[in-house]
Design a protein around this motif. Structure first.
Motif, PDB file in Angstrom:
ATOM      1  N   GLU A  49      16.062  -6.490   6.351  1.00  0.00           N
ATOM      2  CA  GLU A  49      16.212  -5.996   7.727  1.00  0.00           C
ATOM      3  C   GLU A  49      15.216  -4.876   8.019  1.00  0.00           C
ATOM      4  O   GLU A  49      14.576  -4.866   9.071  1.00  0.00           O
TER       5      GLU A  49
ATOM      6  N   LEU B 226      12.219  -4.801  11.086  1.00  0.00           N
ATOM      7  CA  LEU B 226      12.552  -3.816  12.125  1.00  0.00           C
ATOM      8  C   LEU B 226      11.508  -2.705  12.214  1.00  0.00           C
ATOM      9  O   LEU B 226      11.366  -2.072  13.251  1.00  0.00           O
TER      10      LEU B 226
ATOM     11  N   ARG C 216      17.104   0.387  18.989  1.00  0.00           N
ATOM     12  CA  ARG C 216      16.753  -0.810  18.204  1.00  0.00           C
ATOM     13  C   ARG C 216      17.885  -1.304  17.300  1.00  0.00           C
ATOM     14  O   ARG C 216      17.839  -2.430  16.817  1.00  0.00           O
ATOM     15  N   GLU C 217      18.879  -0.449  17.111  1.00  0.00           N
ATOM     16  CA  GLU C 217      20.037  -0.882  16.295  1.00  0.00           C
ATOM     17  C   GLU C 217      20.794  -2.040  16.963  1.00  0.00           C
ATOM     18  O   GLU C 217      21.618  -2.697  16.345  1.00  0.00           O
TER      19      GLU C 217
ATOM     20  N   LEU D  44      13.206 -12.154  15.081  1.00  0.00           N
ATOM     21  CA  LEU D  44      13.868 -11.282  14.107  1.00  0.00           C
ATOM     22  C   LEU D  44      14.785 -12.019  13.138  1.00  0.00           C
ATOM     23  O   LEU D  44      14.629 -11.912  11.930  1.00  0.00           O
TER      24      LEU D  44
ATOM     25  N   PRO E 198       9.390  -4.894  16.357  1.00  0.00           N
ATOM     26  CA  PRO E 198       9.652  -4.255  17.661  1.00  0.00           C
ATOM     27  C   PRO E 198       8.442  -3.467  18.179  1.00  0.00           C
ATOM     28  O   PRO E 198       8.199  -3.428  19.385  1.00  0.00           O
TER      29      PRO E 198
ATOM     30  N   ILE F 267      19.602  -6.585  15.775  1.00  0.00           N
ATOM     31  CA  ILE F 267      20.190  -7.550  14.830  1.00  0.00           C
ATOM     32  C   ILE F 267      21.559  -8.043  15.314  1.00  0.00           C
ATOM     33  O   ILE F 267      21.809  -9.246  15.303  1.00  0.00           O
TER      34      ILE F 267
END
Length: 406
Positions: free
Chosen positions: A150, A154, A168-169, A247, A158, A172
């Protein structure tokens, strides 16, 4: 699980009816025995639990994926039929569209994610992979999902897309929601949609032109509005496509690759002896673990498929993961072999709807595995891996590992 009956439908060869739920928790925990049952029952089966046809052999899955005129996507690639019910969100202009509309929007994404664009991103992605390995070598013990599969995508995707740092959390959980929503109205889908409001609000806002940094992939999509290729309403929806496609495939693909290489040390050694195998090691992990397990299509007319007649307006569930381990197509399908010729696997789909994020996933997977192989002698699993259950995706929630520096 049992074969309940086989019956003639419209005088065609009998389609076996199976009492199988491919969206049940026990199935997700270990899908392989059921995949074999589905493949061996016949080229086309009928799943009474959800009233859908199913194809699990490679030949039929490939045939359905490559005939979009007969097996359409615009009526939804999940169980819900958009001709009969309202979608939970505005449909994707890529995943849930057919030609000619799909051809037009897909062309825009093919430009902004072209091999030339990927080549330009390679150095940035490779540098980020090295930084990630630096951090992991300091830790020695870490979670290969959170801290690697992850954290790495990440840290770069992005930015490449042009998203702001805040929020951004949500990315996912949003991707996970999208793929749960393709399933039936079970607990996984219902809970994901019930929790979705903040993730959806974040994503909707991020996809607007004003939210994206100039020069990023997202801004490039919006720039096509000025050229008349897409409308101002379509642009945010195309950016949205990349927020899930760019993603989830990568996170689950990298997670699968690390899980495979940790379980099969002889393959890890092969990779350490030849770093050019990094791309194929990632590709073989996508075939072997199939991060995207299933997708639906809907028939636009009555069609005969391998002797079975399927009526118009029927949902057909493609078991991509079962096709990727079909012994009719693959030699020793249940072994992970990084020197295998992987071309033709359906881990990213096939045909006009092949995953739009596949070039991103492949670039990230390759650069990450090469960086790991160069600097790490050994990867060992230190605790029980935990699965992350999802109606469409197969991946891990946690994979505790320990690494030994080279």
């Amino acid at each position: 699980m049992s074969t309940s009956s086989s019956q003639e439908i419209n005088g065609s060869s009998a389609v076996p009816h199976l009492d199988v739920d491919p969206f049940a928790m026990d199935f997700f925990a270990d899908p392989y025995p059921t995949h074999e049952l589905l493949r061996e029952a016949g080229p086309v089966v009928y799943l009474d639990k959800w009233n859908v046809y199913g194809v699990a052999r490679y030949a039929e899955v490939h045939a359905v994926l490559n005939d979009p005129a007969t097996f359409c996507s615009s009526r939804g690639v999940g169980l819900a039929d958009f001709a009969k019910e309202t979608p939970w969100r505005p449909p994707s202009l890529i995943l849930e569209a057919d030609p000619p509309e799909h051809t037009r929007t897909r062309a825009v994404l093919s430009k902004v994610l072209s091999p030339t664009v990927m080549k330009g991103l390679r150095d940035r992605f490779a540098a980020a992979a090295e930084e990630r390995v630096d951090a992991l070598l300091e830790k020695r013990n870490f979670d290969a999902i959170t801290d690697l599969a992850e954290a790495y995508p990440l840290s770069i995707f992005p930015d490449a897309l042009g998203l702001k740092p805040e929020g951004r959390e949500n990315l996912i959980p949003y991707a996970s929601l999208v793929f749960n929503a393709f399933g039936p109205p079970n607990q996984l889908r219902n809970e994901a949609i019930a929790r979705s409001a903040p993730h959806q609000a974040y994503v909707t806002e991020q996809c607007q032109r004003d939210s994206l940094t100039p020069g990023g992939i997202g801004a490039c999509i919006h720039a096509h509005v000025g050229e008349g290729a897409i409308t101002a309403t379509e642009a945010p929806l195309l950016v949205r496509s990349l927020l899930s496609a760019g993603l989830d495939t990568t996170v689950n693909g990298i997670g699968a690759a690390v899980y495979c290489l940790a379980r099969f040390p002889e393959q890890w050694q092969r990779l350490r002896n030849d770093f050019t195998l990094a791309r194929n090691a990632f590709e073989e992990a996508v075939r072997f673990e199939s991060p995207v397990q299933t997708f639906f299509r809907t028939t636009t007319r009555e069609v005969e498929l391998s002797g079975a007649t399927i009526g118009e307006g029927e949902k057909v569930l493609m078991f991509l993961a079962a096709a990727n381990r079909d012994p009719r197509r693959w030699d020793k399908p249940d072994s992970y072999d990084i020197t295998r010729r992987t071309s033709g696997h359906v881990g990213y789909g096939s045909g006009i709807h092949m995953c739009v994020g596949q070039l991103v996933a492949r670039l990230e997977g390759e650069t990450m595995l090469a960086a790991l192989a160069r600097r790490i002698a050994k990867i060992e699993i230190m605790g029980e891996p935990q699965r992350r259950f999802n109606n469409t995706l197969r991946g891990l929630d946690s994979l505790p590992v320990s690494i030994t520096p080279a």
